[in-house]
Design an enzyme around this catalytic site. Structure first.
Site, PDB file in Angstrom:
ATOM      1  N   PHE A 156       9.046  39.523  -2.107  1.00  0.00           N
ATOM      2  CA  PHE A 156      10.007  39.752  -3.186  1.00  0.00           C
ATOM      3  C   PHE A 156       9.928  41.153  -3.759  1.00  0.00           C
ATOM      4  O   PHE A 156      10.890  41.647  -4.352  1.00  0.00           O
ATOM      5  CB  PHE A 156       9.792  38.729  -4.314  1.00  0.00           C
ATOM      6  N   LYS A 180      13.886  36.916   7.446  1.00  0.00           N
ATOM      7  CA  LYS A 180      13.725  35.859   6.456  1.00  0.00           C
ATOM      8  C   LYS A 180      13.194  36.518   5.190  1.00  0.00           C
ATOM      9  O   LYS A 180      11.999  36.698   5.008  1.00  0.00           O
ATOM     10  CB  LYS A 180      12.738  34.783   6.961  1.00  0.00           C
ATOM     11  N   GLU A 183      13.119  34.123  -0.831  1.00  0.00           N
ATOM     12  CA  GLU A 183      14.241  33.386  -1.410  1.00  0.00           C
ATOM     13  C   GLU A 183      14.503  33.783  -2.860  1.00  0.00           C
ATOM     14  O   GLU A 183      15.550  33.438  -3.425  1.00  0.00           O
ATOM     15  CB  GLU A 183      13.991  31.879  -1.314  1.00  0.00           C
ATOM     16  N   SER A 233       1.120  37.817   0.700  1.00  0.00           N
ATOM     17  CA  SER A 233      -0.246  37.548   0.248  1.00  0.00           C
ATOM     18  C   SER A 233      -1.170  37.311   1.439  1.00  0.00           C
ATOM     19  O   SER A 233      -0.726  36.930   2.526  1.00  0.00           O
ATOM     20  CB  SER A 233      -0.274  36.319  -0.664  1.00  0.00           C
ATOM     21  N   CYS A 288       1.765  46.277  -3.240  1.00  0.00           N
ATOM     22  CA  CYS A 288       0.504  46.097  -2.519  1.00  0.00           C
ATOM     23  C   CYS A 288      -0.311  47.380  -2.526  1.00  0.00           C
ATOM     24  O   CYS A 288      -1.493  47.366  -2.218  1.00  0.00           O
ATOM     25  CB  CYS A 288       0.756  45.624  -1.085  1.00  0.00           C
ATOM     26  N   GLU A 390      -6.461  39.773  -6.388  1.00  0.00           N
ATOM     27  CA  GLU A 390      -5.332  40.670  -6.598  1.00  0.00           C
ATOM     28  C   GLU A 390      -4.482  40.105  -7.734  1.00  0.00           C
ATOM     29  O   GLU A 390      -3.920  39.019  -7.620  1.00  0.00           O
ATOM     30  CB  GLU A 390      -4.495  40.787  -5.324  1.00  0.00           C
TER      31      GLU A 390
END
Length: 505
Positions: A156, A180, A183, A233, A288, A390
């Site tokens: 995201f 993909k 969402e 992740s 990240c 994290e």
């Protein structure tokens, strides 16, 4: 309770074989994190839709793979121009669904454009090797051929940039690509699909499938999909890597991070503070490569750092994505906001000092938005939960050590090895740091050492599963396979004897 009164209802579907497809399947609300309200709905692809999309993608690959690299590059160059012309609209879509301030979204898009530019070099980058006379009248060469249908599963936090790490190179190499996206942020991917069509990309070469884990599992298990590229992740990266191996897929899976900076006593502290503020709190820390830990060498420089950071953070502006005067916006969801606040509380419970507390931030007229203010925590220890995990939010933690060697050992012992940085004026210290730190991407007075498009992006340890990093030269190697040909044209008037030994020169 979420507001479900948005009218008219906007429903996003899939992009399959050159058009948007809606099949009246499961729907999920998309929340605008700046307001906390529903803005759209996205439909999840079902099994029938996924199978049809992958068959179409395979058919498109059969012809696209035969198109010369130069012509593929021309399509991508037109796509690059269209992205540049539509960058404001793309930034608006990112802001609506992610909450990223427009200046930050435009920066993300620019880094993505640079990857399109690199992919346009496919005619040169796909050139193989040729060796004449490797043996008596024997020549040998290698070339790099596409894999087939390949897939990208993206997070995201970078709705445009991370997909652009993947699909321009994959398409330039002659593959068809199935994206993909998260969402939570599907609109940017669907918009880029439309731009690719306008650029002249044949139908079926680029597909967007929306949904959750069920879509991911079907991509991994489907025989037509030859490779999976993932960013997210560590827990999910490890799962995707292991499942892909089980089904014989090539896989690169980028996971989480805990990026440290070492601050040496000789560093320009004022400059370091300016750099740290942006690196820690930009994009609400949802990067990240966010620099979330400073390891200060010595109490004197640590105290100086804390005081200057505290003063600088007083001017941070948090708010809605559409106001360019804001420095960063909301985090992605209420659940994530609560998780970040829990990490801050855990640090306090375990004995750390909360110097600047970003909890309980209220943004006027957007009281239901998912906001966390910039947070500064001092005297953090390595056994604290907030250090080990994290956080993925606007939280900067400071650890104190006595020597540079202790700082290096501390970083090397952490399970993540994505990015790191050192602030110093000492060239010898910087060189020692780069040689001995066990991290994949290293900065010298550069807190966000994200490689440019002609390099490759990837960490070490639990930050990357797979042998090849993302984009750059590794991207071209990941989305192709090498084929080596050895040929000889024997003389028609020479009869050779039978040989049973291993051929040698």
């Amino acid at each position: 309770m979420q507001d479900t009164t948005t009218h008219p209802k906007i429903l996003l579907g899939q992009f399959i074989n050159g058009e948007i497809v809606v099949v009246d399947g499961k729907q999920q609300p998309i929340i605008n994190p700046s307001t906390g309200k529903i803005s759209k709905f996205v439909e999840h692809a079902n099994t029938t839709t996924i199978n049809k999309a992958l068959e179409d993608a395979h058919e498109a690959y059969l012809s696209w793979s035969k198109v010369p690299p130069t012509k593929r590059a021309r399509v991508l160059f037109k796509f690059k121009v269209l992205v540049e012309e539509n960058r404001e609209k793309l930034a608006e879509l990112i802001g609506q669904e992610h909450g990223k301030i427009s200046h930050d979204a435009l920066g993300e898009i620019q880094r993505g454009i640079e990857n399109i530019e690199y992919a346009c070099g496919a005619p040169e980058l796909l050139k193989g090797d040729f060796s004449k006379d490797v043996g008596p009248a024997i020549d040998s060469w290698s070339d790099f051929q596409p894999l087939g249908v390949v897939s990208g599963i993206t997070p995201f936090n970078f709705p445009a940039m991370v997909p652009l790490w993947m699909f321009p190179i994959a398409i330039a190499c002659g593959n068809s690509f199935v994206l993909k996206p998260s969402e939570k942020v599907p609109s940017a991917s669907l918009f880029m699909a439309e731009l690719l069509k306008q650029a002249g990309l044949p139908d079926g070469v680029f597909t967007v499938l929306n949904g959750g884990k069920e879509v991911v599992d079907q991509l991994i298990q489907h025989k037509k999909v030859k490779a999976i590229s993932f960013v997210g992740s560590t827990q999910i990266a490890k799962y995707i890597y292991q499942e892909s191996a089980k089904y014989g897929k090539r896989c690169q899976a980028l996971g989480g991070a805990k990026n440290h900076a070492i601050l040496l006593p000789d560093a320009d502290v004022d400059n370091a503070v300016s750099q740290l503020i942006g690196a820690a709190f930009g994009s609400s820390g949802e990067r990240c490569m966010a620099l979330s830990v400073v390891v200060a060498v010595g109490d004197a420089v640590a105290n100086q750092l804390i005081n200057k950071l505290k003063d600088a953070m007083a001017d941070l502006k948090v708010g809605e994505y559409s106001n360019d005067e804001n420095h960063f916006g909301p985090v992605i969801s209420k659940e994530h906001k609560d998780k970040i606040n829990d990490y801050i509380q855990s640090a306090e419970n375990e004995g750390a000092n909360i110097i600047v507390d970003g909890r309980n931030v209220i943004v006027k007229n957007n009281e239901d938005g998912h906001y966390v203010g910039g947070t500064l925590i001092d005297n953090v220890k390595t056994d604290m939960l907030s250090y080990q995990d994290e956080i993925f939010g606007p939280v900067l933690q400071v650890l104190r050590v006595e020597t540079m060697q202790q700082a290096i050992e501390l970083i090397n012992e952490h399970k993540y090895g994505n990015g790191t940085c050192i602030f110093t004026r000492d060239g010898e210290a910087a060189r020692y740091f780069t040689d001995n730190i066990e991290v994949g991407m290293v900065g010298i007075n550069v807190p966000l050492p994200v490689p440019v498009s002609s390099q490759s992006f990837g960490g070490w340890k639990s930050s990357l599963f797979g042998d090849l990093a993302m984009y750059g030269p590794d991207g071209f190697r990941f989305f192709t396979r090498r084929k080596t040909v050895t040929q000889r044209w024997p003389s028609s008037n020479v009869r050779e004897n039978i040989k049973f030994s291993m051929p040698t020169l």
